[in-house]
Motif scaffolding. Structure first.
Motif, PDB file in Angstrom:
ATOM      1  N   LYS A   1      11.714  29.389   7.798  1.00 56.57           N
ATOM      2  CA  LYS A   1      12.936  29.846   8.460  1.00 56.57           C
ATOM      3  C   LYS A   1      13.518  28.818   9.423  1.00 56.57           C
ATOM      4  O   LYS A   1      14.726  28.702   9.562  1.00 56.57           O
ATOM      5  N   ARG A   2      12.637  28.069  10.113  1.00 54.76           N
ATOM      6  CA  ARG A   2      13.118  27.139  11.122  1.00 54.76           C
ATOM      7  C   ARG A   2      13.028  25.679  10.689  1.00 54.76           C
ATOM      8  O   ARG A   2      13.170  24.775  11.507  1.00 54.76           O
TER       9      ARG A   2
ATOM     10  N   GLU B   1      12.447  20.667   4.557  1.00 54.29           N
ATOM     11  CA  GLU B   1      12.430  21.501   3.344  1.00 54.29           C
ATOM     12  C   GLU B   1      12.285  20.654   2.089  1.00 54.29           C
ATOM     13  O   GLU B   1      11.616  21.050   1.125  1.00 54.29           O
ATOM     14  N   LYS B   2      12.873  19.471   2.090  1.00 50.71           N
ATOM     15  CA  LYS B   2      12.823  18.616   0.898  1.00 50.71           C
ATOM     16  C   LYS B   2      11.429  18.071   0.626  1.00 50.71           C
ATOM     17  O   LYS B   2      11.161  17.577  -0.471  1.00 50.71           O
TER      18      LYS B   2
ATOM     19  N   LEU C   1      -3.246  32.038   8.240  1.00 50.53           N
ATOM     20  CA  LEU C   1      -3.560  30.624   8.033  1.00 50.53           C
ATOM     21  C   LEU C   1      -2.320  29.870   7.570  1.00 50.53           C
ATOM     22  O   LEU C   1      -2.035  28.765   8.041  1.00 50.53           O
ATOM     23  N   VAL C   2      -1.557  30.467   6.654  1.00 52.50           N
ATOM     24  CA  VAL C   2      -0.344  29.824   6.145  1.00 52.50           C
ATOM     25  C   VAL C   2       0.673  29.644   7.261  1.00 52.50           C
ATOM     26  O   VAL C   2       1.299  28.585   7.397  1.00 52.50           O
ATOM     27  N   ARG C   3       0.832  30.690   8.091  1.00 53.11           N
ATOM     28  CA  ARG C   3       1.826  30.636   9.172  1.00 53.11           C
ATOM     29  C   ARG C   3       1.474  29.585  10.214  1.00 53.11           C
ATOM     30  O   ARG C   3       2.352  29.062  10.892  1.00 53.11           O
ATOM     31  N   ILE C   4       0.178  29.270  10.349  1.00 53.87           N
ATOM     32  CA  ILE C   4      -0.254  28.305  11.357  1.00 53.87           C
ATOM     33  C   ILE C   4      -0.357  26.899  10.790  1.00 53.87           C
ATOM     34  O   ILE C   4       0.044  25.919  11.425  1.00 53.87           O
ATOM     35  N   LEU C   5      -0.890  26.770   9.566  1.00 52.14           N
ATOM     36  CA  LEU C   5      -1.227  25.458   9.027  1.00 52.14           C
ATOM     37  C   LEU C   5      -0.015  24.544   8.858  1.00 52.14           C
ATOM     38  O   LEU C   5      -0.040  23.382   9.278  1.00 52.14           O
ATOM     39  N   ILE C   6       1.048  25.039   8.250  1.00 50.20           N
ATOM     40  CA  ILE C   6       2.201  24.183   7.987  1.00 50.20           C
ATOM     41  C   ILE C   6       2.884  23.739   9.282  1.00 50.20           C
ATOM     42  O   ILE C   6       3.162  22.542   9.463  1.00 50.20           O
TER      43      ILE C   6
END
Length: 308
Positions: free
Chosen positions: A190-191, A197-198, A153-158
């Protein structure tokens, strides 16, 4: 870019979308508004070609997964909402609405990744249909345990938020931070470019009041984040009702209504209304094919995890 240059690029993007044989028929009046197109231009740093490609991807995604239908299916999400998994509460100092997502209220054994993702899309779409602004997201990991973890879920949601809702995420605050949170962050970031990121702020227990209150006034912030608002589960009075306790009494053919007049029917419930949508029930999942059904979800999940 100057304001004039941005407006020229918005006009260029609008013209290309309207003349495109695939995208033109998919555009709604709101999609053509300058505010909507400006977000794509801004997300791609003024590159009209990249903004056009992202617009195309968003329109294809919304069509393929019938995202617009999700607003018509409130009854699908009764269990998750009553369980208090996510809710809108208050606004930050810039007037942006705040979405709180409670990690301790996500139970992968009760709610599949697919079900939870659909629910969060519904939650977001409901608010974005009312406001034309960025949103603030608070990932509330208080009392969260390994049992609540859902790595997929985390890998998809963001990536979903960033790819299909460009420039809608103003700030994402993660509280409290831990070693597990940092590991997750390293996996999903990572990407990310520097600008993205900020947008993510990790809040330690010791600096809770300082970081939260800088962005959100105390009367708009719940007590567990260091504010003074005593509301517990959201402004709409969400109660923490375990899914297995949900039941509705109804006469045959009648749509049960809550006290506020909204439907309380839970998709997949039997004649007595005892089975809740969102439970570990493959039959219930397979019955949902109109909006982000399992086959489409698998395809989307692979795309989100790999392509972003």
């Amino acid at each position: 870019l100057s304001h004039h240059e941005v407006e020229l690029r918005i006009a260029d993007l609008r013209g290309r979308l309207e003349s495109d044989p695939e995208c033109g028929p998919l555009l709604k009046p709101k999609d053509k508004e300058s505010a909507a197109l400006r977000r794509f231009i801004r997300a791609r740093d003024g590159d009209v070609d990249a903004a056009f490609d992202q617009c195309v991807n968003v329109l294809r995604w919304r069509k393929a997964h019938n995202v617009d239908l999700i607003l018509q299916r409130d009854y699908e999400f009764v269990a998750q909402d009553r369980w208090g998994m996510a809710y809108w509460h208050g606004s930050d100092r810039f007037g942006r609405p705040i979405l709180v997502i409670r990690g301790c209220r996500h139970d992968p054994s009760l709610f599949t990744t697919e079900t939870t993702l659909r629910y969060l899309i519904w939650k977001l779409e409901t608010k974005l249909s009312e406001v034309d602004d960025e949103v603030v997201v608070i990932f509330d990991f208080i009392n969260m345990t390994r049992h609540n973890m859902d790595m997929r879920l985390v890998r998809i949601l963001i990536p979903l938020l960033l790819s299909f809702y460009p420039e809608r995420l103003g700030v994402c605050m993660v509280y409290p931070t831990s070693q597990i949170m940092w590991i997750l962050w390293k996996m999903v970031s990572k990407r990310f470019d520097e600008k993205t990121e900020k947008k993510f702020v990790f809040v330690r227990e010791q600096k809770r009041e300082n970081k939260f209150l800088r962005l959100i006034a105390s009367d708009q912030l719940q007590e567990r984040f260091g504010g003074t608002d005593k509301t517990d589960y959201g402004v709409d009075g969400i109660g923490l009702v375990p899914p297995e306790t949900l039941s509705v009494s109804e006469e045959p053919g009648m749509e049960p209504l809550a006290a506020n007049g909204e439907s309380t029917r839970v998709h997949g419930a039997d004649a007595e209304g005892h089975r809740s949508r969102g439970m570990s029930d493959q039959a219930g999942d397979l019955a949902f094919s109109e909006c982000l059904g399992p086959a489409a979800f698998e395809q989307f999940a692979m795309q989100s995890e790999v392509d972003f």
